[in-house]
Design an enzyme around this catalytic site. Structure first.
Site, mmCIF file in Angstrom:
data_model
loop_
_atom_site.group_PDB
_atom_site.id
_atom_site.type_symbol
_atom_site.label_atom_id
_atom_site.label_comp_id
_atom_site.label_asym_id
_atom_site.label_seq_id
_atom_site.Cartn_x
_atom_site.Cartn_y
_atom_site.Cartn_z
ATOM 1 N N ARG A 106 -10.703 -11.176 -0.707
ATOM 2 C CA ARG A 106 -11.556 -12.083 -1.473
ATOM 3 C C ARG A 106 -10.990 -13.502 -1.507
ATOM 4 N NH1 ARG A 106 -11.039 -8.218 -6.555
ATOM 5 N NH2 ARG A 106 -10.910 -6.816 -4.758
ATOM 6 N N LYS A 109 0.841 -1.194 0.000
ATOM 7 C CA LYS A 109 0.000 0.000 0.000
ATOM 8 C C LYS A 109 0.877 1.246 0.000
ATOM 9 C CE LYS A 109 -3.871 -2.068 2.522
ATOM 10 N NZ LYS A 109 -4.899 -1.928 1.456
#
Length: 528
Positions: free
Chosen positions: A376, A302
């Site tokens: 996910r 990130k």
């Protein structure tokens, strides 16, 4: 936990540190706020001039506004707290439950560091209003102080925290401790329905607080193993069954998604199954929560400024955990399984790489193009496993995509589903519970954007509509015929701005109230 009792005393007569009253905006542009029901005896002590006094202090009655003023002779509490309720309802209407929740929450926050507050808001002996004020006040009376060094120092030096708090309260200082006691006026202390509403509010607020505490806990103290231990302890306390799969069992079981995400961390992943059963239940609901205890993004690191709050990436698992415990504490007539997919996403030399292919628990293969699309992957394994038990419905909760925040902002979560009617039910249930949600589609054409030349599918697709792409990915791991809904809570899970209503800064515990209400409706035969 803040104590809450029902009282039949008048606002002026009850001994407390503060009395809370409601005010609404004047009609037709009038600047003087209007006192809500419940403030009558206080107004009498002001000689009928409380509203004009509040106007002089700048109060308008707008929603969430809090105005404090000293009490006159005749009111036993030394402080008046006037909280705005917004526009006055029509003559034949009552205050919306969420309006009362937010007002009570704002007042409870304003009274942090105070021992006892008397809440004289307009409940008019209405059960729903009593429940809303109780819930809002208890949710607002929350603070996370476990890591305050001054408290530890006081304990180490043998100083009494109670003595210190008493001095702070006497001096009018905010000690940081939540409001200790709430007396709810205008209800019937002996009424079974009123008592039940308050008891439910107490359990619900306590479990939302459990979720908030977990979310706020620093990641060096809440890794997957520690989270699993919290779940096991709660299971023992509340009569749940708990099963924890460690890294060896996950490898043996073929949980490629969970192991792939967690392989870069020194703290290995866990999959926790919590179950609550009721002997008369006719339905089973499975809840699946994303539990990334810290998300660095992995190798797809990130950017600067996006890592600081990533302890909150387990908010979905926290919500599921708290919801299963709530179902047990309330004795709901529904069977519930809660699946906590726990991992830490770190960029070590052994971490998952862009381009790696994972074999998921379902047998499908996934090419990982972005290691920061990890939620996910763990959810896919947990969804597949949960569906093996053939639940009547399954919901997953996750801080899944920044795209959902772009679409819906920071206070609303998205709801996707493989069945339009079920999606509508979840959305309407969230609205009833007082949580903001919005139904979102699953456009079939976006599935092609996850085509992979190497594997069955990739873990990312089109950037535009990224939140929907993530939902479509998850849908690939839910068998046809099983009603499924996906709650993307990325926006409201962690409040980085100032507190509002009953919502604190930091972890919010969002989705707990929606899931619990959904379980209640299922138990009552209203759904499915």
């Amino acid at each position: 936990m803040t104590a809450l009792t029902l009282s039949s005393s008048s606002a002026a007569a009850l001994r407390a540190d503060a009395v809370v009253i409601g005010v609404v905006q004047g009609a037709d542009g009038a600047t003087t706020p209007v006192l809500a029901a419940g403030a009558e005896t206080v107004d009498e002590s002001f000689g009928g001039r409380l509203a004009t006094t509040l106007e002089t202090l700048g109060a308008s009655g707008r929603e969430g506004e809090v105005t404090k003023l000293p009490s006159p002779e005749g009111v036993k509490a030394p402080l008046i707290v006037a909280v705005g309720l917004g526009a006055q309802p029509a003559e034949d209407e009552t205050y919306a439950a969420e309006t009362l929740r937010r007002a009570a929450g704002a007042a409870a926050r304003a009274l942090a560091g105070t021992k006892k507050g008397a809440f004289a808001l307009p409940v008019a002996e209405d059960v729903e209003a009593v429940a809303a004020v109780a819930e809002g006040a208890l949710l607002g009376a929350y603070s996370f102080t476990a890591y305050r060094g001054s408290q530890k120092a006081n304990a180490k030096n043998g100083k009494s925290k109670d003595t210190k708090d008493a001095k702070d309260t006497k001096a009018g200082a905010n000690s940081g401790a939540p409001l200790a006691e709430i007396a709810l006026l205008g209800a019937k202390p002996r009424d079974k329905a009123h008592k039940a509403a308050v008891e439910r509010a107490g359990v619900l607020a306590a479990e939302v607080a459990r979720a908030r505490d977990l979310i706020n806990t620093p990641p060096n103290d809440l890794d997957p193993k520690a989270f699993a231990e919290h779940a096991q302890a709660a299971a023992k306390e509340f009569g749940l069954k708990a099963q924890v799969l460690d890294e060896k069992q996950l490898v043996k079981g073929g949980y490629g998604g969970i192991m792939g995400v967690g392989q870069g961390s020194q703290s290995p992943p866990r999959l926790v199954r919590l179950s609550y059963t009721h002997p008369k239940a006719e339905k089973t609901v499975a809840l699946v929560g994303k539990g990334i205890t810290y998300d660095s993004g992995g190798i797809s690191l990130k950017p600067a400024g996006h890592n600081e709050t990533m302890k909150c990436d387990m908010s979905g698992a926290a919500a599921v955990f708290a919801s299963v415990v709530t179902a047990a504490r309330l004795g709901l007539r529904v069977n519930v399984t809660g699946w906590l997919a726990l991992a830490e996403n770190m960029p070590s030399g052994g971490a998952l790489r862009p381009g790696d292919v994972l074999t998921m628990y379902s047998g499908k293969t996934v090419e990982v193009l972005n290691t920061d699309a990890e939620g996910r992957l763990v959810l896919a394994d947990a969804l597949t496993k949960a569906c093996e038990e053939s639940p009547d419905a399954i919901l997953d909760v996750a801080t899944l995509t920044g795209a959902m925040m772009v679409a819906l902002g920071k206070r609303t979560f998205g709801v996707m589903a493989n069945d339009d009617a079920f999606r509508t039910e979840v959305h309407e249930t969230a609205e009833e519970a007082g949580e903001q949600s919005w139904p979102m589609p699953l456009p079939v054409e976006l599935l092609k954007s996850m085509d992979s030349p190497t594997a069955d599918l990739a873990n990312i697709g089109d950037r535009m509509g990224g939140g929907l792409v993530a939902g479509i990915f998850l849908n690939e791991f839910v068998p046809e015929g099983t009603p499924w809904a996906h709650l993307d809570i990325a926006g409201p899970a962690f409040n980085e701005s100032g507190p509002f209503g009953y919502t604190p800064k930091g972890g919010t515990g969002v989705a707990v109230r929606t899931l619990v209400r959904l379980l209640e409706r299922t138990a009552d035969g209203e759904l499915g």
